[in-house]
Design a protein around this motif. Sequence first.
Motif, mmCIF file in Angstrom:
data_model
loop_
_atom_site.group_PDB
_atom_site.id
_atom_site.type_symbol
_atom_site.label_atom_id
_atom_site.label_comp_id
_atom_site.label_asym_id
_atom_site.label_seq_id
_atom_site.Cartn_x
_atom_site.Cartn_y
_atom_site.Cartn_z
ATOM 1 N N GLU A 16 -4.740 6.187 -4.109
ATOM 2 C CA GLU A 16 -3.592 6.553 -3.126
ATOM 3 C C GLU A 16 -4.027 8.187 -2.857
ATOM 4 O O GLU A 16 -4.451 8.938 -3.733
ATOM 5 N N LYS A 17 -3.764 8.346 -1.419
ATOM 6 C CA LYS A 17 -4.106 9.740 -1.142
ATOM 7 C C LYS A 17 -3.139 10.762 -0.755
ATOM 8 O O LYS A 17 -2.140 10.380 -0.642
ATOM 9 N N LYS A 18 -3.247 11.878 -0.915
ATOM 10 C CA LYS A 18 -2.409 12.936 -0.768
ATOM 11 C C LYS A 18 -3.120 14.127 -0.051
ATOM 12 O O LYS A 18 -4.380 14.385 -0.137
ATOM 13 N N LEU A 19 -2.156 15.079 0.516
ATOM 14 C CA LEU A 19 -2.787 16.303 1.118
ATOM 15 C C LEU A 19 -2.397 17.469 0.153
ATOM 16 O O LEU A 19 -1.484 17.389 -0.295
ATOM 17 N N VAL A 224 -3.069 21.529 10.974
ATOM 18 C CA VAL A 224 -1.841 20.658 10.431
ATOM 19 C C VAL A 224 -0.781 21.836 10.315
ATOM 20 O O VAL A 224 -0.952 22.945 9.658
ATOM 21 N N ASP A 225 0.531 21.536 10.947
ATOM 22 C CA ASP A 225 1.644 22.650 10.814
ATOM 23 C C ASP A 225 2.273 22.110 9.607
ATOM 24 O O ASP A 225 2.724 23.016 8.853
ATOM 25 N N GLU A 226 2.611 20.696 9.393
ATOM 26 C CA GLU A 226 3.516 20.200 8.324
ATOM 27 C C GLU A 226 3.041 18.926 8.052
ATOM 28 O O GLU A 226 2.875 18.044 8.968
ATOM 29 N N PHE A 227 3.557 18.251 6.963
ATOM 30 C CA PHE A 227 3.332 17.070 6.704
ATOM 31 C C PHE A 227 4.500 16.630 5.465
ATOM 32 O O PHE A 227 5.211 17.534 4.794
ATOM 33 N N ALA A 228 4.877 15.465 5.512
ATOM 34 C CA ALA A 228 5.645 14.894 4.596
ATOM 35 C C ALA A 228 5.585 13.540 4.169
ATOM 36 O O ALA A 228 4.870 12.705 5.108
ATOM 37 N N ALA A 229 5.980 13.035 3.009
ATOM 38 C CA ALA A 229 5.773 11.781 2.774
ATOM 39 C C ALA A 229 6.938 11.065 3.183
ATOM 40 O O ALA A 229 8.017 11.554 3.569
ATOM 41 N N ARG A 230 6.574 9.927 4.002
ATOM 42 C CA ARG A 230 7.786 9.076 4.611
ATOM 43 C C ARG A 230 8.399 8.049 3.396
ATOM 44 O O ARG A 230 7.561 7.922 2.438
ATOM 45 N N SER B 127 0.883 9.282 11.916
ATOM 46 C CA SER B 127 1.009 8.514 10.889
ATOM 47 C C SER B 127 -0.275 8.179 9.913
ATOM 48 O O SER B 127 -0.906 7.447 10.602
ATOM 49 N N VAL B 128 -0.250 8.808 8.846
ATOM 50 C CA VAL B 128 -1.547 8.506 8.033
ATOM 51 C C VAL B 128 -1.486 7.962 6.871
ATOM 52 O O VAL B 128 -0.269 7.737 6.347
ATOM 53 N N PHE B 129 -2.405 7.833 6.244
ATOM 54 C CA PHE B 129 -2.499 6.942 4.829
ATOM 55 C C PHE B 129 -1.596 5.711 4.829
ATOM 56 O O PHE B 129 -0.738 5.426 4.055
ATOM 57 N N GLY B 130 -1.993 4.959 5.971
ATOM 58 C CA GLY B 130 -1.315 3.705 6.299
ATOM 59 C C GLY B 130 0.287 3.751 6.380
ATOM 60 O O GLY B 130 1.018 2.978 5.830
ATOM 61 N N GLY B 131 0.547 5.057 7.090
ATOM 62 C CA GLY B 131 1.987 5.387 7.495
ATOM 63 C C GLY B 131 2.652 5.891 6.221
ATOM 64 O O GLY B 131 4.010 6.083 6.165
ATOM 65 N N ALA B 132 2.105 6.096 4.946
ATOM 66 C CA ALA B 132 2.853 6.680 3.919
ATOM 67 C C ALA B 132 3.203 7.955 4.160
ATOM 68 O O ALA B 132 4.003 8.817 3.763
#
Lengths: 259, 317
Positions: A16-19, A224-230, B127-132
């Motif tokens: 599982e990857k993270k920023l 990258v300005d921002e990121f969020a987990a969906r 949308s990266v890491f398979g959409g996660a």
Amino acid sequence: MNIVVCVKQVPDSWAEKKLNPSDSTLDRDSVDAVMNELDEYAVEEALVLQEAHGGEVTILTMGPEKAGETIRKALSMGADKGVHVVDAGLHGSDAVATSAVLAKALGTLEWDLVIFGIESTDARMSVVPAMVAERLGSPQLSFATKVDVADSTVTIQRQTEYGFDTVEAKTPAVVSVVEKINEPRYPSFKGIMAAKKKPVTTLTLADLGLGADEVGLAGSWSAVDEFAARPPRQAGSVVKDEGDGGVKIAEYLAGQKFI
Amino acid sequence: MAEILVLVEHADGTVKKVTTELLTLARRLGEPAAVFIGSGADAALEKLAEFGATKVYVADGAQYTDYVVAPKAEVLAKVVADAAPAAVLVASTAEGKETGARLAVKIGSGIITDAVDVSPDLVATQSVFGGATVVKSRVSRGVPVITVRPNSVAPEAAPAAAAKVDVAVELSPAATAAKVTGRTVAERSGRPELTEAAIVVSGGRGVGGPDGFGVVEELADVLGAAVGASRAATDAGWYPHQFQVGQTGKTVSPQLYVANGISGAIQHRAGMQTSKTIVVVNKDPEAPIFEIADFGVVGDLHQVVPQLTEEVRKRKG
Ligand SMILES: Cc1cc2nc3c(=O)[nH]c(=O)nc-3n(C[C@H](O)[C@H](O)[C@H](O)COP(=O)(O)OP(=O)(O)OC[C@H]3O[C@@H](n4cnc5c(N)ncnc54)[C@H](O)[C@@H]3O)c2cc1C
Ligand SMILES: Nc1ncnc2c1ncn2[C@@H]1O[C@H](COP(=O)(O)O)[C@@H](O)[C@H]1O
């Protein structure tokens, strides 16, 4: 015929990857690192071509200290030597910056072909080979499902949206290969032992004549300005087929207005 | 208002749906201007006008299409130099990304690939890491080059002039170094294109063989869907490679994805996980594909799929 293969070390695609919250780069410490799977096909193709045409196979990678493991893996598959571009200033390089570094490093080496994988499984951009070809002014033979060399002419089958193209160029040329091209070999025990003695040269940014502002986060032309987990997908419903599975799906599709 | 260049994807002048999506997106960012490379521009003008292209830059000639992507990047670079656009949008196909990559290096710009949206201030959503994970990025230098995934924007017509502007470029020797000497076009099926389709019906190893794809195709046809395949199926030669969905195949993001006899390996999911609705048929209740299913049936696809096809046919009358 001398061949350079560009390989990248990436986090294992099963992990599982993270920023990193601090600078929005990939958190490489939290996961196992492996050779980009898609670069194994590039190494294999180089070894196959070497078997037929002779010459030397050199592995080129840009990445942190740890990426040296990936060079060793390629050497244990059978490549002859390695070149590792390693410098603290490289952290956070985007594709444009990466291609600048690889092109400079390739300028210090003797080669007839440079072979790339089709995509790095972490960045997933599939742009670095085209950028390197652009920078070097070399012919771009990308998305190859087949590579043939005769004298100084390289012919590939290029996978396309509609089928494939046959493409021809003179060496020196930049090639990238898709995963359909071959079956990468596993390093043998003998190969692993031999790899320990094979030479690996390291190069810094200063060696390549690149300034700190040309690479890394500073020299990257995208940010990258921002990121969020969906939020994870809502669990759906799963039913066992009792002879009416098809009808059940049709009911579901009708409920969702697909039919 | 500055121009937003859109590189047209077409087959001999027949404009692809993704281009109508990019023109729709471009209208929100500035003044859409299409760049058409190859033959058949006159046939394309109507469609480009319908979706709001104010101008259409046309570079017609075999020299632009008989070599691997580099000439297209040189044409785009010339138009960028002449028109000083605010951004360049290219479809996120394999070739689109390569063209964008070369253009970015040529004009000294940053590039963002696989955007699913672009805001008026040119911030791209990916949308990266398979959409996660959802990432918002920006090009910080030069004229932003952004490749946009098919099916990210709903195309809307908004007629405009589509004034034709001819462009001619003296290609560099480097651009004509990789010559296309043969072209093999796989047979077209008459089904919607995989990356553009609203519904995709896929088959994997569980289909059992090339003949097994018959049930997949029949379901696709009653739903008006495209057919996809897992790598196990394309590697086995059961279905042509250009229909492979996944990391090393196509990325699809349809309204509905129906996975039949596919286990759901991470490399397959990478190409379909952002589908709006996912339906699964698999005989193994432990198959990981069920984790992302909105609706799943545990059963033999050779029973379930033909029954589903029949039922859809009945309901559609
Ligand atoms: C570098 C790399 C890149 C890759 N790229 C891709 C890619 O782009 N796309 C891709 O798809 N894969 C890709 N893969 C391969 C991927 O890892 C899997 O091997 C592949 O997706 C498996 O395909 P499958 O699900 O069809 O087969 P399997 O994993 O063998 O699954 C078959 C499934 O069918 C089910 N089944 C069997 N019989 C029936 C039946 N009668 N009815 C219902 N269900 C049945 C089984 O329960 C099983 O779950 C890649 C791998 C690597 C290493
Ligand atoms: N840091 C790197 N070092 C060496 N090769 C790389 C590096 N990054 C990318 N590549 C090569 O470029 C290909 C495409 O990568 P990408 O454009 O990032 O998807 C990979 O398969 C590698 O062959």
